[in-house]
Design a protein around this motif. Structure first.
Motif, PDB file in Angstrom:
ATOM      1  N   TYR A  21      37.427 105.938 -61.694  1.00 40.73           N
ATOM      2  CA  TYR A  21      38.570 106.105 -60.794  1.00 40.73           C
ATOM      3  C   TYR A  21      38.682 104.926 -59.838  1.00 40.73           C
ATOM      4  CZ  TYR A  21      42.225 108.371 -58.145  1.00 40.73           C
ATOM      5  OH  TYR A  21      43.426 108.650 -57.561  1.00 40.73           O
ATOM      6  N   LEU A  22      37.552 104.448 -59.343  1.00 35.61           N
ATOM      7  CA  LEU A  22      37.585 103.302 -58.432  1.00 35.61           C
ATOM      8  C   LEU A  22      38.076 102.041 -59.137  1.00 35.61           C
ATOM      9  CD1 LEU A  22      34.354 103.870 -56.295  1.00 35.61           C
ATOM     10  CD2 LEU A  22      36.749 104.294 -55.649  1.00 35.61           C
ATOM     11  N   VAL A  23      37.711 101.860 -60.387  1.00 31.63           N
ATOM     12  CA  VAL A  23      38.220 100.712 -61.150  1.00 31.63           C
ATOM     13  C   VAL A  23      39.735 100.815 -61.289  1.00 31.63           C
ATOM     14  CG1 VAL A  23      38.270  99.647 -63.459  1.00 31.63           C
ATOM     15  CG2 VAL A  23      36.082 100.199 -62.377  1.00 31.63           C
ATOM     16  N   ALA A  24      40.231 102.013 -61.632  1.00 28.37           N
ATOM     17  CA  ALA A  24      41.684 102.207 -61.733  1.00 28.37           C
ATOM     18  C   ALA A  24      42.354 101.979 -60.382  1.00 28.37           C
ATOM     19  CB  ALA A  24      41.989 103.612 -62.252  1.00 28.37           C
ATOM     20  N   LEU A  25      41.716 102.421 -59.322  1.00 28.13           N
ATOM     21  CA  LEU A  25      42.245 102.243 -57.970  1.00 28.13           C
ATOM     22  C   LEU A  25      42.327 100.765 -57.601  1.00 28.13           C
ATOM     23  CD1 LEU A  25      43.194 104.245 -55.824  1.00 28.13           C
ATOM     24  CD2 LEU A  25      40.911 104.160 -54.842  1.00 28.13           C
ATOM     25  N   VAL A  26      41.330  99.996 -57.987  1.00 30.56           N
ATOM     26  CA  VAL A  26      41.352  98.552 -57.734  1.00 30.56           C
ATOM     27  C   VAL A  26      42.556  97.919 -58.427  1.00 30.56           C
ATOM     28  CG1 VAL A  26      40.151  96.382 -58.251  1.00 30.56           C
ATOM     29  CG2 VAL A  26      38.905  98.286 -57.234  1.00 30.56           C
ATOM     30  N   PHE A  27      42.844  98.342 -59.648  1.00 40.52           N
ATOM     31  CA  PHE A  27      44.013  97.808 -60.352  1.00 40.52           C
ATOM     32  C   PHE A  27      45.311  98.191 -59.641  1.00 40.52           C
ATOM     33  CE2 PHE A  27      41.176  97.287 -64.036  1.00 40.52           C
ATOM     34  CZ  PHE A  27      41.493  95.982 -64.368  1.00 40.52           C
ATOM     35  N   VAL A  28      45.426  99.444 -59.230  1.00 41.90           N
ATOM     36  CA  VAL A  28      46.649  99.902 -58.557  1.00 41.90           C
ATOM     37  C   VAL A  28      46.815  99.197 -57.211  1.00 41.90           C
ATOM     38  CG1 VAL A  28      47.747 101.885 -57.439  1.00 41.90           C
ATOM     39  CG2 VAL A  28      46.729 102.142 -59.705  1.00 41.90           C
ATOM     40  N   LEU A  29      45.748  99.180 -56.427  1.00 39.78           N
ATOM     41  CA  LEU A  29      45.840  98.593 -55.086  1.00 39.78           C
ATOM     42  C   LEU A  29      45.886  97.069 -55.120  1.00 39.78           C
ATOM     43  CD1 LEU A  29      43.342 100.946 -53.233  1.00 39.78           C
ATOM     44  CD2 LEU A  29      45.843 101.044 -53.225  1.00 39.78           C
ATOM     45  N   GLY A  30      45.362  96.473 -56.172  1.00 34.48           N
ATOM     46  CA  GLY A  30      45.355  95.021 -56.282  1.00 34.48           C
ATOM     47  C   GLY A  30      46.503  94.446 -57.090  1.00 34.48           C
ATOM     48  N   TRP A  31      47.395  95.309 -57.551  1.00 32.61           N
ATOM     49  CA  TRP A  31      48.538  94.843 -58.336  1.00 32.61           C
ATOM     50  C   TRP A  31      49.325  93.824 -57.513  1.00 32.61           C
ATOM     51  CZ3 TRP A  31      48.661  95.699 -63.281  1.00 32.61           C
ATOM     52  CH2 TRP A  31      49.834  95.448 -63.998  1.00 32.61           C
ATOM     53  N   PRO A  32      49.773  92.726 -58.140  1.00 32.59           N
ATOM     54  CA  PRO A  32      50.392  91.651 -57.354  1.00 32.59           C
ATOM     55  C   PRO A  32      51.714  92.015 -56.674  1.00 32.59           C
ATOM     56  CG  PRO A  32      50.327  91.095 -59.699  1.00 32.59           C
ATOM     57  CD  PRO A  32      49.609  92.389 -59.532  1.00 32.59           C
ATOM     58  N   THR A  33      52.421  92.985 -57.206  1.00 30.34           N
ATOM     59  CA  THR A  33      53.689  93.384 -56.593  1.00 30.34           C
ATOM     60  C   THR A  33      53.609  94.866 -56.256  1.00 30.34           C
ATOM     61  OG1 THR A  33      54.634  93.896 -58.762  1.00 30.34           O
ATOM     62  CG2 THR A  33      55.044  91.682 -57.894  1.00 30.34           C
ATOM     63  N   PRO A  34      54.501  95.366 -55.409  1.00 31.34           N
ATOM     64  CA  PRO A  34      54.476  96.806 -55.120  1.00 31.34           C
ATOM     65  C   PRO A  34      54.534  97.619 -56.413  1.00 31.34           C
ATOM     66  CG  PRO A  34      55.936  95.694 -53.591  1.00 31.34           C
ATOM     67  CD  PRO A  34      55.511  94.664 -54.608  1.00 31.34           C
ATOM     68  N   VAL A  35      53.684  98.614 -56.495  1.00 29.76           N
ATOM     69  CA  VAL A  35      53.528  99.400 -57.723  1.00 29.76           C
ATOM     70  C   VAL A  35      54.829 100.105 -58.109  1.00 29.76           C
ATOM     71  CG1 VAL A  35      52.178 101.221 -58.834  1.00 29.76           C
ATOM     72  CG2 VAL A  35      51.097  99.706 -57.199  1.00 29.76           C
ATOM     73  N   ASP A  36      55.621 100.496 -57.131  1.00 21.41           N
ATOM     74  CA  ASP A  36      56.852 101.226 -57.410  1.00 21.41           C
ATOM     75  C   ASP A  36      58.065 100.316 -57.634  1.00 21.41           C
ATOM     76  OD1 ASP A  36      57.105 100.293 -54.864  1.00 21.41           O
ATOM     77  OD2 ASP A  36      57.715 102.197 -53.986  1.00 21.41           O
ATOM     78  N   ALA A  37      57.843  99.010 -57.718  1.00 22.57           N
ATOM     79  CA  ALA A  37      58.963  98.068 -57.842  1.00 22.57           C
ATOM     80  C   ALA A  37      59.851  98.383 -59.054  1.00 22.57           C
ATOM     81  CB  ALA A  37      58.448  96.636 -57.924  1.00 22.57           C
ATOM     82  N   GLY A  38      59.271  98.763 -60.159  1.00 22.53           N
ATOM     83  CA  GLY A  38      60.047  99.037 -61.361  1.00 22.53           C
ATOM     84  C   GLY A  38      60.771 100.367 -61.363  1.00 22.53           C
ATOM     85  N   VAL A  39      60.369 101.271 -60.502  1.00 23.35           N
ATOM     86  CA  VAL A  39      60.960 102.617 -60.495  1.00 23.35           C
ATOM     87  C   VAL A  39      61.676 102.932 -59.183  1.00 23.35           C
ATOM     88  CG1 VAL A  39      59.298 103.540 -62.157  1.00 23.35           C
ATOM     89  CG2 VAL A  39      58.824 103.703 -59.714  1.00 23.35           C
TER      90      VAL A  39
END
Length: 162
Positions: A21-39
Motif C-alpha cells: 500500500y505504501l508503494v502504491a501511495l508513493v506512486f499516487v502522491l509522487g505523480w507529476p501532475t494532479p491525480v484527478d487532472a484527467g477526470v
C-alpha cells in the motif's frame, strides 16, 4: 533468528500489505501532475448532476477532494495499527500524520504541478486517525469481552481465607 521466525504470521501478512500500500501511495502522491487532472471535468459534471438531484450546493470539488484524501489514508491507519498492535492506536495515527507531512513536503520540493497544503495533511491525518481508531476500538472491546483464565495446566492458587 530471522524476523520470519519470531513474527506471527498475521503480522508478516499485514506488513506485506502495508508495504504494498505504501508503494502504491508513493506512486499516487509522487505523480507529476494532479491525480484527478484527467477526470476533473467528469467529476464537475457528476457534481452538477448530483446537485440537480438533491446533493446540497455546499458539497463541491473541495469537499470531494478532502474526502478522497481522508479515504486514501484510512488503510494507512488500519495497517499501521495492526502492525503496531502492542502500542496505543494513536501511535499509528501519528505515523499517518508523519507520512502525510513527508509526502506534502516531497510534493512541494519536487513536483511543481502538485499542490502541497496543510489541508491535505489534515485530511490525510484524519483518515489515519479513523483507520487506527477502528483497530484500537476493536482491540479494546475484544480485551474487555474476554475474561482472563489461567492456563489449563497451571496449578490452582490458594489465596487463603477471605
Amino acid at each position: 533468528m530471522t524476523s520470519a521466525t519470531w513474527l506471527p504470521r498475521h503480522r508478516r501478512v499485514t506488513g506485506a500489505i502495508l508495504a504494498a500500500y505504501l508503494v502504491a501511495l508513493v506512486f499516487v502522491l509522487g505523480w507529476p501532475t494532479p491525480v484527478d487532472a484527467g477526470v476533473n471535468d467528469t467529476l464537475l459534471r457528476a457534481l452538477g448532476w448530483l446537485h440537480g438531484h438533491g446533493l446540497p450546493a455546499w458539497v463541491g470539488y473541495d469537499q470531494v477532494e478532502f474526502a478522497a484524501n481522508v479515504v486514501l489514508f484510512v488503510p494507512v491507519g488500519l495497517l499501521l495499527a495492526l502492525e503496531l498492535y502492542r502500542r496505543p492506536w494513536w501511535v499509528a495515527a501519528l505515523g499517518g500524520f508523519g507520512l502525510s507531512v513527508l509526502a506534502e513536503l516531497a510534493q512541494a520540493l519536487t513536483r511543481p504541478d502538485r499542490f502541497a497544503t496543510g489541508r491535505d495533511v489534515l485530511a490525510n491525518t484524519l483518515g489515519a486517525v479513523v483507520g487506527a481508531a477502528v483497530i484500537g476500538a476493536r482491540s479494546r472491546s475484544r480485551s474487555r469481552a474476554r475474561p482472563r483464565r489461567p492456563a489449563a495446566d497451571a496449578p490452582a492458587r490458594d489465596y487463603g481465607p477471605r
